[in-house]
Design a protein around this motif. Sequence first.
Motif, PDB file in Angstrom:
ATOM      1  N   GLY A 166       1.706  39.401  -6.837  1.00 18.54           N
ATOM      2  CA  GLY A 166       1.015  38.369  -6.076  1.00 18.54           C
ATOM      3  C   GLY A 166       0.788  37.083  -6.831  1.00 18.54           C
ATOM      4  O   GLY A 166       1.422  36.816  -7.852  1.00 18.54           O
ATOM      5  N   LEU A 167      -0.146  36.289  -6.322  1.00 23.65           N
ATOM      6  CA  LEU A 167      -0.341  34.910  -6.763  1.00 23.65           C
ATOM      7  C   LEU A 167      -0.799  34.828  -8.212  1.00 23.65           C
ATOM      8  O   LEU A 167      -1.786  35.426  -8.606  1.00 23.65           O
ATOM      9  CB  LEU A 167      -1.349  34.219  -5.852  1.00 23.65           C
ATOM     10  CG  LEU A 167      -1.661  32.754  -6.160  1.00 23.65           C
ATOM     11  CD1 LEU A 167      -0.396  31.894  -6.080  1.00 23.65           C
ATOM     12  CD2 LEU A 167      -2.716  32.222  -5.198  1.00 23.65           C
ATOM     13  N   MET A 168      -0.062  34.023  -8.966  1.00 19.03           N
ATOM     14  CA  MET A 168      -0.375  33.742 -10.362  1.00 19.03           C
ATOM     15  C   MET A 168      -0.278  32.232 -10.561  1.00 19.03           C
ATOM     16  O   MET A 168       0.508  31.565  -9.895  1.00 19.03           O
ATOM     17  CB  MET A 168       0.622  34.485 -11.257  1.00 19.03           C
ATOM     18  CG  MET A 168       0.505  34.195 -12.732  1.00 19.03           C
ATOM     19  SD  MET A 168       1.771  35.133 -13.644  1.00 19.03           S
ATOM     20  CE  MET A 168       1.739  34.203 -15.189  1.00 19.03           C
ATOM     21  N   VAL A 169      -1.063  31.692 -11.476  1.00 18.99           N
ATOM     22  CA  VAL A 169      -1.105  30.252 -11.701  1.00 18.99           C
ATOM     23  C   VAL A 169      -0.682  29.934 -13.133  1.00 18.99           C
ATOM     24  O   VAL A 169      -1.137  30.579 -14.080  1.00 18.99           O
ATOM     25  CB  VAL A 169      -2.530  29.691 -11.454  1.00 18.99           C
ATOM     26  CG1 VAL A 169      -2.562  28.181 -11.692  1.00 18.99           C
ATOM     27  CG2 VAL A 169      -2.995  30.027 -10.046  1.00 18.99           C
ATOM     28  N   LEU A 170       0.192  28.925 -13.268  1.00 21.04           N
ATOM     29  CA  LEU A 170       0.555  28.383 -14.579  1.00 21.04           C
ATOM     30  C   LEU A 170       0.382  26.873 -14.484  1.00 21.04           C
ATOM     31  O   LEU A 170       0.798  26.252 -13.502  1.00 21.04           O
ATOM     32  CB  LEU A 170       1.994  28.721 -14.957  1.00 21.04           C
ATOM     33  CG  LEU A 170       2.379  30.203 -14.955  1.00 21.04           C
ATOM     34  CD1 LEU A 170       3.035  30.587 -13.632  1.00 21.04           C
ATOM     35  CD2 LEU A 170       3.334  30.520 -16.102  1.00 21.04           C
ATOM     36  N   THR A 171      -0.223  26.262 -15.495  1.00 20.64           N
ATOM     37  CA  THR A 171      -0.526  24.839 -15.362  1.00 20.64           C
ATOM     38  C   THR A 171      -0.388  24.066 -16.661  1.00 20.64           C
ATOM     39  O   THR A 171      -0.511  24.623 -17.758  1.00 20.64           O
ATOM     40  CB  THR A 171      -1.947  24.651 -14.792  1.00 20.64           C
ATOM     41  OG1 THR A 171      -2.138  23.283 -14.406  1.00 20.64           O
ATOM     42  CG2 THR A 171      -3.008  25.024 -15.826  1.00 20.64           C
ATOM     43  N   GLN A 172      -0.134  22.765 -16.503  1.00 13.86           N
ATOM     44  CA  GLN A 172      -0.211  21.789 -17.585  1.00 13.86           C
ATOM     45  C   GLN A 172      -1.458  20.919 -17.427  1.00 13.86           C
ATOM     46  O   GLN A 172      -1.717  20.054 -18.254  1.00 13.86           O
ATOM     47  CB  GLN A 172       1.012  20.859 -17.545  1.00 13.86           C
ATOM     48  CG  GLN A 172       2.350  21.537 -17.673  1.00 13.86           C
ATOM     49  CD  GLN A 172       3.498  20.573 -17.397  1.00 13.86           C
ATOM     50  OE1 GLN A 172       3.389  19.661 -16.573  1.00 13.86           O
ATOM     51  NE2 GLN A 172       4.617  20.764 -18.085  1.00 13.86           N
ATOM     52  N   ASP A 173      -2.187  21.141 -16.354  1.00 11.88           N
ATOM     53  CA  ASP A 173      -3.271  20.245 -15.932  1.00 11.88           C
ATOM     54  C   ASP A 173      -4.626  20.759 -16.437  1.00 11.88           C
ATOM     55  O   ASP A 173      -5.063  21.846 -16.053  1.00 11.88           O
ATOM     56  CB  ASP A 173      -3.274  20.153 -14.405  1.00 11.88           C
ATOM     57  CG  ASP A 173      -4.145  19.026 -13.886  1.00 11.88           C
ATOM     58  OD1 ASP A 173      -5.089  18.621 -14.592  1.00 11.88           O
ATOM     59  OD2 ASP A 173      -3.877  18.538 -12.770  1.00 11.88           O
ATOM     60  N   GLY A 174      -5.277  19.972 -17.269  1.00 16.90           N
ATOM     61  CA  GLY A 174      -6.578  20.361 -17.796  1.00 16.90           C
ATOM     62  C   GLY A 174      -7.620  20.546 -16.720  1.00 16.90           C
ATOM     63  O   GLY A 174      -8.537  21.365 -16.858  1.00 16.90           O
ATOM     64  N   ARG A 175      -7.503  19.815 -15.616  1.00 12.78           N
ATOM     65  CA  ARG A 175      -8.466  19.955 -14.523  1.00 12.78           C
ATOM     66  C   ARG A 175      -8.348  21.339 -13.886  1.00 12.78           C
ATOM     67  O   ARG A 175      -9.368  21.990 -13.595  1.00 12.78           O
ATOM     68  CB  ARG A 175      -8.235  18.863 -13.481  1.00 12.78           C
ATOM     69  CG  ARG A 175      -8.516  17.453 -13.990  1.00 12.78           C
ATOM     70  CD  ARG A 175      -7.928  16.400 -13.077  1.00 12.78           C
ATOM     71  NE  ARG A 175      -6.464  16.483 -13.028  1.00 12.78           N
ATOM     72  CZ  ARG A 175      -5.691  15.635 -12.361  1.00 12.78           C
ATOM     73  NH1 ARG A 175      -6.244  14.641 -11.683  1.00 12.78           N
ATOM     74  NH2 ARG A 175      -4.371  15.776 -12.366  1.00 12.78           N
ATOM     75  N   ALA A 176      -7.125  21.787 -13.660  1.00  9.75           N
ATOM     76  CA  ALA A 176      -6.926  23.127 -13.095  1.00  9.75           C
ATOM     77  C   ALA A 176      -7.389  24.193 -14.085  1.00  9.75           C
ATOM     78  O   ALA A 176      -8.001  25.189 -13.698  1.00  9.75           O
ATOM     79  CB  ALA A 176      -5.448  23.331 -12.736  1.00  9.75           C
ATOM     80  N   TRP A 177      -7.110  23.965 -15.375  1.00 15.47           N
ATOM     81  CA  TRP A 177      -7.531  24.923 -16.393  1.00 15.47           C
ATOM     82  C   TRP A 177      -9.048  25.086 -16.390  1.00 15.47           C
ATOM     83  O   TRP A 177      -9.562  26.204 -16.415  1.00 15.47           O
ATOM     84  CB  TRP A 177      -7.050  24.459 -17.766  1.00 15.47           C
ATOM     85  CG  TRP A 177      -7.379  25.413 -18.862  1.00 15.47           C
ATOM     86  CD1 TRP A 177      -6.625  26.453 -19.324  1.00 15.47           C
ATOM     87  CD2 TRP A 177      -8.592  25.421 -19.651  1.00 15.47           C
ATOM     88  NE1 TRP A 177      -7.282  27.120 -20.336  1.00 15.47           N
ATOM     89  CE2 TRP A 177      -8.487  26.513 -20.556  1.00 15.47           C
ATOM     90  CE3 TRP A 177      -9.735  24.637 -19.678  1.00 15.47           C
ATOM     91  CZ2 TRP A 177      -9.494  26.817 -21.476  1.00 15.47           C
ATOM     92  CZ3 TRP A 177     -10.736  24.948 -20.579  1.00 15.47           C
ATOM     93  CH2 TRP A 177     -10.609  26.009 -21.473  1.00 15.47           C
ATOM     94  N   ARG A 178      -9.764  23.960 -16.361  1.00 14.64           N
ATOM     95  CA  ARG A 178     -11.226  24.026 -16.375  1.00 14.64           C
ATOM     96  C   ARG A 178     -11.764  24.734 -15.130  1.00 14.64           C
ATOM     97  O   ARG A 178     -12.686  25.545 -15.212  1.00 14.64           O
ATOM     98  CB  ARG A 178     -11.824  22.621 -16.503  1.00 14.64           C
ATOM     99  CG  ARG A 178     -11.711  22.033 -17.894  1.00 14.64           C
ATOM    100  CD  ARG A 178     -12.499  20.754 -18.016  1.00 14.64           C
ATOM    101  NE  ARG A 178     -11.950  19.696 -17.185  1.00 14.64           N
ATOM    102  CZ  ARG A 178     -10.973  18.880 -17.575  1.00 14.64           C
ATOM    103  NH1 ARG A 178     -10.431  19.010 -18.766  1.00 14.64           N
ATOM    104  NH2 ARG A 178     -10.534  17.933 -16.777  1.00 14.64           N
ATOM    105  N   ARG A 179     -11.205  24.408 -13.986  1.00 13.65           N
ATOM    106  CA  ARG A 179     -11.664  25.012 -12.734  1.00 13.65           C
ATOM    107  C   ARG A 179     -11.480  26.531 -12.752  1.00 13.65           C
ATOM    108  O   ARG A 179     -12.382  27.286 -12.357  1.00 13.65           O
ATOM    109  CB  ARG A 179     -10.895  24.396 -11.558  1.00 13.65           C
ATOM    110  CG  ARG A 179     -11.083  25.079 -10.221  1.00 13.65           C
ATOM    111  CD  ARG A 179     -12.488  24.957  -9.704  1.00 13.65           C
ATOM    112  NE  ARG A 179     -12.589  25.454  -8.343  1.00 13.65           N
ATOM    113  CZ  ARG A 179     -13.696  25.939  -7.800  1.00 13.65           C
ATOM    114  NH1 ARG A 179     -14.819  25.977  -8.502  1.00 13.65           N
ATOM    115  NH2 ARG A 179     -13.717  26.369  -6.562  1.00 13.65           N
TER     116      ARG A 179
END
Length: 245
Positions: free
Chosen positions: A122-135
């Motif tokens: 299922g749903l997994m998140v990978l990010t470069q965005d510090g805003r998404a990381w903090r959230r």
Amino acid sequence: MSAPVRLAHRVSELFACSRAEAEQFIRNGWVMVEGSVVEMPQHKVTTERVELDPEARLEAVEPATILFHKPAGFDAIDGRSPASVLVRPDTRWADDPSGVRLLRRHFHRLTPLVSMDTQASGLMVLTQDGRAWRRLTEDADLIEHEYIVEVAGEIAPYGLHRLNHGLAFNGRALPPCKVSWQNETRLRFAIKGVRDGQLRAMCAQVGLDVLSIRRLRIGKVALGKGPNGPMPPGAWRYLPVGEKF
């Protein structure tokens, strides 16, 4: 033969723009060298054909957040079989509705977030965005997740009530959540602050064996559906600009 020069220098000369604008065009994937997109301003060229996409525009490059449908058997965060190796340009979902242009830089320094069991999908998140990381880290226990859990066995008396409230995990009482039957063999969990192994343990406490777990949603963001159905395992899409967890 001409001496090699930086691609940014050549773009600036050919298209009457500043060096800074040339570098931005290149990083945004608007520049092609011999028909192939090159995203590195320092790339050296001599006599190669350099083209600027007619639709090129100067805009800030937003850091990418990728929503991936992790197949069962891969590790979300740590482990020997990291799911992140499956996130490549060629595995982008064909029905990705985000409208985000694919750039190779989007695959650099992606941080996987929001743990899940290795055998879950299922749903997994990978990010470069510090805003998404903090959230997704600082507010992790405030964000509701939705799971479909396929089970076998006969549920204990008042088992559904206990799943909603009344169980413990790793020595701590669990807060209330929302659990309901989707059909005769599948439970739907809407739950916050879930830990690895928790759903299996909860089901075991009411006499149920877990056959599979699939995460459908994190906060307001779901796996996604397109004209050909839901995003399949092993595929990914971009989180559109403006969409938040």
